[in-house]
Design an enzyme around this catalytic site. Structure first.
Site, PDB file in Angstrom:
ATOM      1  N   CYS A 258       8.096  -5.082  -0.482  1.00  0.00           N
ATOM      2  CA  CYS A 258       7.554  -6.438  -0.565  1.00  0.00           C
ATOM      3  C   CYS A 258       8.290  -7.263  -1.633  1.00  0.00           C
ATOM      4  O   CYS A 258       9.439  -7.624  -1.429  1.00  0.00           O
ATOM      5  CB  CYS A 258       6.052  -6.384  -0.803  1.00  0.00           C
ATOM      6  SG  CYS A 258       5.211  -7.935  -0.387  1.00  0.00           S
ATOM      7  N   HIS A 343       4.337  -3.068   4.079  1.00  0.00           N
ATOM      8  CA  HIS A 343       3.773  -2.054   3.178  1.00  0.00           C
ATOM      9  C   HIS A 343       3.686  -0.697   3.888  1.00  0.00           C
ATOM     10  O   HIS A 343       2.721  -0.430   4.598  1.00  0.00           O
ATOM     11  CB  HIS A 343       2.378  -2.478   2.711  1.00  0.00           C
ATOM     12  CG  HIS A 343       2.407  -3.579   1.708  1.00  0.00           C
ATOM     13  ND1 HIS A 343       2.462  -3.355   0.346  1.00  0.00           N
ATOM     14  CD2 HIS A 343       2.415  -4.918   1.862  1.00  0.00           C
ATOM     15  CE1 HIS A 343       2.491  -4.510  -0.288  1.00  0.00           C
ATOM     16  NE2 HIS A 343       2.466  -5.478   0.608  1.00  0.00           N
ATOM     17  N   GLU A 345       3.008   2.084   2.552  1.00  0.00           N
ATOM     18  CA  GLU A 345       1.876   2.854   2.018  1.00  0.00           C
ATOM     19  C   GLU A 345       0.577   2.464   2.709  1.00  0.00           C
ATOM     20  O   GLU A 345      -0.372   3.239   2.765  1.00  0.00           O
ATOM     21  CB  GLU A 345       1.773   2.672   0.506  1.00  0.00           C
ATOM     22  CG  GLU A 345       1.065   1.429   0.026  1.00  0.00           C
ATOM     23  CD  GLU A 345       1.898   0.160   0.172  1.00  0.00           C
ATOM     24  OE1 GLU A 345       1.360  -0.921  -0.105  1.00  0.00           O
ATOM     25  OE2 GLU A 345       3.086   0.252   0.558  1.00  0.00           O
TER      26      GLU A 345
END
Length: 372
Positions: A258, A343, A345
């Site tokens: 990001c 993202h 994660e």
């Protein structure tokens, strides 16, 4: 600020003069911020505690928020960073075995102002048509305060957001399954699940402040460097970008997510620009050009990398957004670095792109064997 009353009126005022009347939840008072919307059906606690939302008033497009409550496990940082919260409805009696309190109680605990029972679809259409804009939530009498409030709304600017959210000192975290990889995680406003993913893969992690210098990195001698997510305009972080140029020369593998993706692009001579209303939610389709596969991703950003600004002999675009064609990933083979805008994660959200963390650990292990 005072505490919540179920029938307390509240108003949302946009910088174009639009006013939406609803009810207050969380704390009472007035708050000003940049209005953005996010499209996730779940993951509201992750939104509330994601440092990337620093200085923003967040609108949830999904109508019912809070039905599974709040718990200590789903925090993405130690506190909430939003300036305000907008929902169509919120659930007063959530049901979940992990629930400890409802979203209104959390908002009061975090000293945040919210508004509900407004037309969130209409507000979203305004932002989509005109772009991200400033606004305010207030429980004060709008008839007597609007003129002064409008002036404050138009003057509002998010200042030094990375410096506001980054940690001030190093933190050490040790994996229970040690693969001997040591990662320096640079905290531009990192989500806790980035740390959890690295620990799960056997990495020991040192979380470092945003202004970490190359001398501090050399003293740490990590196997790789992780550049985290974070808030704000990437181009404003002039000193951080200069530090990244030194990190690049250091020669260890780098993985950026990001804001980290945008900052490395700037350090490599690229450019960024502000999107009209950004990408926020967990339903963004991204094509991995290397694997010729499409993934649904979780995203939260208002800026993007200009793909043409990355010289062909410096890096190559590896991922694109299928909604608008924006750059979603870049690989820099000569410096053993890669970055993504989304993202991987993904907490909460799809986790199909978790393989990128394994790609990072593989790069570090190859470096330890002298194979980079």
């Amino acid at each position: 600020m005072s505490y919540y009353k179920r029938d307390k009126r509240a108003w949302l005022v946009l910088s174009d003069g639009s006013v939406f009347e609803g009810y207050n939840f969380g704390c009472e008072g007035t708050t000003i911020g940049e209005i953005v919307f996010t499209t996730g059906m779940t993951g509201y606690q992750e939104v509330l505690t994601d440092p990337s939302y620093y200085g923003q008033i967040v609108l949830q497009t999904y109508p019912l928020i809070g039905n599974y409550g709040i718990n200590s496990d789903d925090m993405e940082s130690e506190r909430s960073w939003i300036n305000g919260y907008i929902t169509k409805e919120w659930c007063e009696e959530p049901s979940n075995f992990r629930n400890t309190h409802n979203i209104n109680e959390f908002m009061i605990e975090q000293d945040k102002i919210g508004i509900w029972d407004v037309d969130t679809r209409a507000i979203t259409r305004v932002i989509r048509e005109h772009g991200t804009m400033n606004g305010a939530i207030t429980t004060e009498d709008i008839e007597t305060t609007k003129a002064a409030l409008m002036e404050k709304i138009r003057e509002f600017k998010i200042v030094d957001p990375v410096q506001a959210v980054t940690r001030k000192n190093k933190g050490w975290y040790y994996s229970q399954v040690n693969r001997a990889n040591h990662v320096a995680l640079i905290d531009y406003g990192y989500k806790h699940n980035i740390l959890r993913m690295l620990l799960r893969l056997g990495c020991n992690v040192t979380v470092m402040p945003a202004n970490t210098t190359i001398d501090e990195i050399r003293m740490l001698n990590p196997d790789g460097i992780m550049l985290s997510n974070g808030p704000g305009d990437p181009a404003e972080n002039v000193k951080i970008i200069e530090n990244l140029k030194d990190f690049i020369k250091y020669g260890k593998p780098i993985f950026g997510i990001c804001l980290g993706h945008q900052l490395l692009a700037l350090a490599m001579g690229g450019a960024t620009y502000k999107l009209k209303y950004g990408h926020r939610g967990m339903n963004q389709p991204v094509k991995d050009l290397t694997r010729d596969r499409v993934f649904i991703t979780s995203q939260n950003h208002g800026y993007a990398v200009v793909p043409e600004s990355i010289a062909k002999d410096v890096g190559k675009v590896t991922h694109i957004n299928l909604n608008d064609g924006t750059c979603e990933g870049v690989e820099y083979p000569a410096i053993h670095a890669f970055t993504v805008q989304f993202h991987p994660e993904a907490s909460a959200g799809p986790n199909d792109t978790g393989y990128l963390f394994e790609q990072f650990t593989d790069l570090m292990e190859r470096g330890q064997q002298g194979c980079l």
